[in-house]
Design an enzyme around this catalytic site. Structure first.
Site, PDB file in Angstrom:
ATOM      1  N   THR A   1       4.681  -1.132   3.747  1.00 30.62           N
ATOM      2  CA  THR A   1       3.960  -1.153   5.029  1.00 30.62           C
ATOM      3  C   THR A   1       4.324  -2.470   5.717  1.00 30.62           C
ATOM      4  O   THR A   1       5.362  -2.551   6.364  1.00 30.62           O
ATOM      5  CB  THR A   1       2.431  -1.023   4.837  1.00 30.62           C
ATOM      6  OG1 THR A   1       1.979  -1.992   3.894  1.00 30.62           O
ATOM      7  CG2 THR A   1       2.074   0.358   4.354  1.00 30.62           C
TER       8      THR A   1
ATOM      9  N   LYS B   1       4.124  -1.774  -3.811  1.00 35.85           N
ATOM     10  CA  LYS B   1       3.982  -2.246  -2.439  1.00 35.85           C
ATOM     11  C   LYS B   1       2.619  -2.932  -2.359  1.00 35.85           C
ATOM     12  O   LYS B   1       1.687  -2.575  -3.084  1.00 35.85           O
ATOM     13  CB  LYS B   1       4.092  -1.108  -1.419  1.00 35.85           C
ATOM     14  CG  LYS B   1       3.021  -0.056  -1.441  1.00 35.85           C
ATOM     15  CD  LYS B   1       1.754  -0.385  -0.716  1.00 35.85           C
ATOM     16  CE  LYS B   1       2.037  -0.924   0.677  1.00 35.85           C
ATOM     17  NZ  LYS B   1       0.730  -1.357   1.286  1.00 35.85           N
TER      18      LYS B   1
ATOM     19  N   THR C   1      -4.751  -2.618  -1.498  1.00 38.17           N
ATOM     20  CA  THR C   1      -3.724  -1.680  -0.988  1.00 38.17           C
ATOM     21  C   THR C   1      -2.426  -1.911  -1.664  1.00 38.17           C
ATOM     22  O   THR C   1      -1.474  -2.451  -1.141  1.00 38.17           O
ATOM     23  CB  THR C   1      -3.417  -1.681   0.497  1.00 38.17           C
ATOM     24  OG1 THR C   1      -4.609  -1.460   1.193  1.00 38.17           O
ATOM     25  CG2 THR C   1      -2.441  -0.556   0.880  1.00 38.17           C
TER      26      THR C   1
ATOM     27  N   ASN D   1      -3.307  -9.512  10.831  1.00 38.58           N
ATOM     28  CA  ASN D   1      -4.449  -8.645  10.603  1.00 38.58           C
ATOM     29  C   ASN D   1      -5.341  -8.457  11.817  1.00 38.58           C
ATOM     30  O   ASN D   1      -6.320  -7.715  11.769  1.00 38.58           O
ATOM     31  CB  ASN D   1      -5.249  -9.161   9.410  1.00 38.58           C
ATOM     32  CG  ASN D   1      -4.507  -8.876   8.125  1.00 38.58           C
ATOM     33  OD1 ASN D   1      -4.264  -7.713   7.808  1.00 38.58           O
ATOM     34  ND2 ASN D   1      -4.107  -9.914   7.423  1.00 38.58           N
TER      35      ASN D   1
ATOM     36  N   SER E   1      -3.183  -1.862  16.378  1.00 43.92           N
ATOM     37  CA  SER E   1      -2.872  -1.722  17.810  1.00 43.92           C
ATOM     38  C   SER E   1      -1.376  -1.636  18.005  1.00 43.92           C
ATOM     39  O   SER E   1      -0.604  -1.666  17.079  1.00 43.92           O
ATOM     40  CB  SER E   1      -3.461  -2.893  18.583  1.00 43.92           C
ATOM     41  OG  SER E   1      -3.038  -4.117  18.026  1.00 43.92           O
TER      42      SER E   1
END
Lengths: 383, 383
Positions: B146, B168, B179, B378, B383
Site C-alpha cells: 500500500t 506488507k 495493517t 496519514n 483523499s
C-alpha cells in the site's frame, strides 16, 4: 482577576531568570483567610516530580496557606538535591509569610531532569511576596505559562461567594491530569473534606477527560483553596456544580491552546453499558494517531474511529454502531452511511459522536488533532 | 523469491484496477503439496475485517490450499455485502484451483469502510491464476504493497528445507499485529499443530513487539503454509528458531519502511520482574508521542522516557532506574548522569536501554519516531 477574584486572596507573578527565554516564571498565591481549608489532586504517574511528592504531604492535613509555582523547570528526576530545592522553597515562602512550610504547596513545570536553581527560585519568591496584590491574578497566571500562548483564567459566581481559577497546560495533556498546573480559589466557607469531594468530582469529569496527546505528566497538580472570606456556606451541590463549570471552562481553554493543535475535538460516546466504558472508548479514539492525523487533514476517516473502538473491552456489536462527524452520520450499523464528502471538517471545532447501542451511559472526552506543529514543537523543546 | 523459495509453492501478482493510482493489487499464493498443513494468527482488534472473519473459519481445520490477497481496499465495516465479496473471492479461486473455498484464505488491505469491487477482484484472481509461477514471489510481494515503498521478502534456510516469507506493513503497525499482511511458506513436513505452535511463538516475540504508531489494524493476518515438498521434518525447535529469525527479519523490514519514519527505535528493557512487564514498559515508551517527537528532533529527552515508564504498573523504583541512549547512560538511579550533549541521535538507528533493576527478565520493542512525514501521509490517506 482569576485566583484573586474571591475575597481573601492575594497573588503575584515575577521574573526570576529561570526561563532561558525570559519572562515571568515564579507565582505566589496566598490565602489570607479567615479559613485556610484546601484540597488537591495530583498526577497518577508513578514518576512523580519533587514538588508533587512534597505537596502530597502538605495537603494531608487539609490546610494550605500559600502556593508557590514556577515554570522553567519541572524539578523531576533530580534526586535528593531536587527535593531539597522544593523543601527550601516552601521554607522560604513560609518565613516571609509567617506561616509553616508544611502549609505551602509547591508546583513546578518545565523540562524533566534538570536541577532547578534554588537561588533564582528564592529570589523569585522574595520578589513575588513583595508584589502580592489583590489584583495579582493575571501576573500569577502569566508566570506559570510554558508553551502556552496566553494565560488561562476563569471565574464562577455564586450567591455572595465566588470561585476563581488559573491554569497552564499546552503539552503533555492526558488522563490522570497532565503538565497541567491549576490553582483554584474560593471565598466560600467549606471544610477540607467538602472541598476534596467537590474537587474530585469536578476533575473526574473535566481535566481527567482532556487527553490532548496521551502523554501523562509527572507534575500535574490541581489545588483548591478556600478562604471563607464571604462568610457564606453554599450547599455542596451548589458549590460542586459551580466548581465543575469552572474546571470545564479552564479545561476547554487548555484544549484550545494545546501545542500545535489545529482542531479541538469533542468525542461524545453515547449509549454505552457504563460511564467507564464510554470513557475507555473515548480515550482510545483520542489516542489514535491515525484518526488524529486524519482530522488534521480534514478527512472524515470514520474507519479509523471504528478501528480504535475495536481495541477496547467496552460492550458493543461491531455491526450495531453509529458514527457521526459534525452532525453527519457517516457510519450506521457498522456500514457506510452518508458520503464522506458531506462532512465539513475545515472549522477548528470538530464533534465526533459514537453511538454504541449497548446501554444508556455517556461520557465526553476532549482531544486535539495531530499536526505538523505538534511534531515541530515537541521535537525541539529541550534544545 | 520469498514465498516461492520453498518447494511446492507457486505465486503471482497482477493489476486488477483496485488501486486508484494503479499498480499490482491482487496476489495469489498456492500450496501444491503434497501436504497442505497451515496455521495463522489474526488481529486482536474486535473490529475485524470481513477477510479476517472469513479466514478465521478457513484456518480452523489446519488446511489451506491457497491465499488470495488484495491491496486497494480493506473490506472492513462493509457489512453483509462485504462479507459476500470475500466469500465469492474464495469460491472463485477455489473453482480455478479445483479445491474448496473453505481452504482459501483471503487477506485485504486499504481504506476501511469502502466496498470492494468484486468484479475487479475476480478479474485479478483469474489473471493471477493464469500467471502462477515458481518464481512469482516478487510479483506477489509487490501486489500487496500500500504505502510501502518497496516489497518485503525473506528466506531462512534449513538442512534440506527452507522457509520463505513476504510482508506488507507501512502504517498502523501495532501490537496484536497491525495493517500487516504476512504469508510464510515452508517445504518442511510439519502438521498444523506444530505450525501453529511455532507461529505463535515467533509472532509473539517479533511482529507483536513492533509498535510503530500504536494503532491496531482490523485486517492483520500472518499465515504459514507447509507443503512438505522437502520430505524433511525438522525438529520443532529447529523450525521455530528459523521461523522466528525470518519473522524478525520481516518485522525489521516493516519498521525500516514505516510511514514517514526518520528513526528506527529499538527499546530494550532489562532487569524487569517479568517479561510481560518489560513489554508493558517498552510499549508505553513506544507509544509516547512526546518521546517519539523528541527522537525525530535528535533530542535525547530521557525525562519523557521516565514519564512514560511511570504510567505503567511494572515493578520499578523511580530512584533506581537507568536510561541509556545509543550507549550513553543519561540517567542513573533516577538522576541526570552523562550530559545530553554526549548523545548522538543523528543516525537512523536509535537504541534505548531501560534498566529497571527489578528482576532478571528482558524484552525488546521496536518503534519509530513521530515525524512531519507521518502526519502528512496519514492526514491525506483517503483523499
Amino acid at each position: 482577576m482569576s485566583v484573586t477574584h474571591p475575597r481573601g486572596f492575594v497573588a503575584a507573578g515575577v521574573e526570576s531568570g529561570l526561563k532561558g527565554k525570559g519572562g515571568k516564571d515564579v507565582a505566589l498565591v496566598v490565602n489570607q483567610g479567615p479559613s485556610q481549608a484546601a484540597a488537591a489532586v495530583f498526577t497518577s504517574n508513578r514518576a512523580k516530580a519533587n514538588p508533587v511528592i512534597w505537596s502530597q504531604q502538605v495537603i494531608a492535613d487539609g490546610i494550605v496557606n500559600a502556593v508557590v509555582l514556577n515554570s522553567g523547570g519541572a524539578n523531576c528526576y533530580t534526586g535528593a538535591r531536587g527535593f531539597q530545592v522544593t523543601h527550601a522553597t516552601a521554607e522560604h515562602a513560609a518565613s516571609l509569610l509567617g506561616s509553616s512550610a508544611t502549609d505551602v504547596l509547591v508546583c513546578s513545570t518545565g523540562l524533566i531532569g534538570d536541577q532547578l536553581d534554588l537561588q533564582k527560585v528564592s529570589f523569585g519568591v522574595t520578589a513575588a511576596h513583595a508584589f502580592l496584590r489583590e489584583d495579582g491574578g493575571l501576573d500569577a497566571a502569566t508566570a506559570i505559562m510554558t508553551t502556552d500562548t496566553h494565560p488561562k483564567q476563569a471565574v464562577a459566581q455564586g450567591e455572595g461567594w465566588s470561585i476563581g481559577g488559573m491554569a497552564k497546560g499546552a503539552g503533555m495533556l492526558a488522563p490522570g491530569l497532565a503538565t497541567m498546573l491549576v490553582v483554584i480559589t474560593t471565598d466560600a466557607a467549606l471544610d477540607s473534606g467538602q472541598l476534596d469531594a467537590a474537587l474530585r468530582h469536578a476533575t473526574r469529569v473535566t481535566f481527567d477527560r482532556l487527553d490532548s496527546d496521551g502523554a501523562m505528566s509527572t507534575n500535574d497538580t490541581v489545588a483548591l483553596l478556600a478562604s471563607a472570606a464571604s462568610g457564606i456556606s453554599p450547599t455542596i451541590e451548589e458549590f460542586t456544580s459551580a466548581l465543575t463549570a469552572l474546571c470545564e471552562d479552564l479545561a476547554t481553554q487548555l484544549q484550545q491552546d494545546a501545542e500545535g493543535a489545529a482542531h479541538d475535538i469533542t468525542i461524545e460516546v453515547v449509549n454505552s453499558a457504563s460511564e467507564d466504558e464510554a470513557v475507555e472508548v473515548g480515550r482510545a479514539v483520542a489516542r489514535n494517531n491515525l484518526f488524529k492525523a486524519a482530522v488534521f487533514g480534514n478527512d472524515p476517516n470514520w474507519g479509523r474511529v471504528l478501528a480504535a473502538v475495536g481495541t477496547t473491552q467496552a460492550a458493543f456489536d461491531p455491526y450495531d454502531i453509529d458514527v457521526s462527524m459534525n452532525g453527519v452520520r457517516v457510519a450506521h450499523k457498522g456500514e457506510p452511511d452518508q458520503p464522506r464528502e458531506s462532512v465539513d471538517l475545515t472549522g477548528r471545532a470538530m464533534h465526533l459522536l459514537i453511538d454504541l447501542h449497548a446501554g444508556s451511559s455517556t461520557a465526553t472526552v476532549w482531544t486535539n488533532d495531530l499536526t505538523h506543529d505538534y511534531v515541530h514543537e515537541n521535537s525541539a523543546y529541550s534544545s
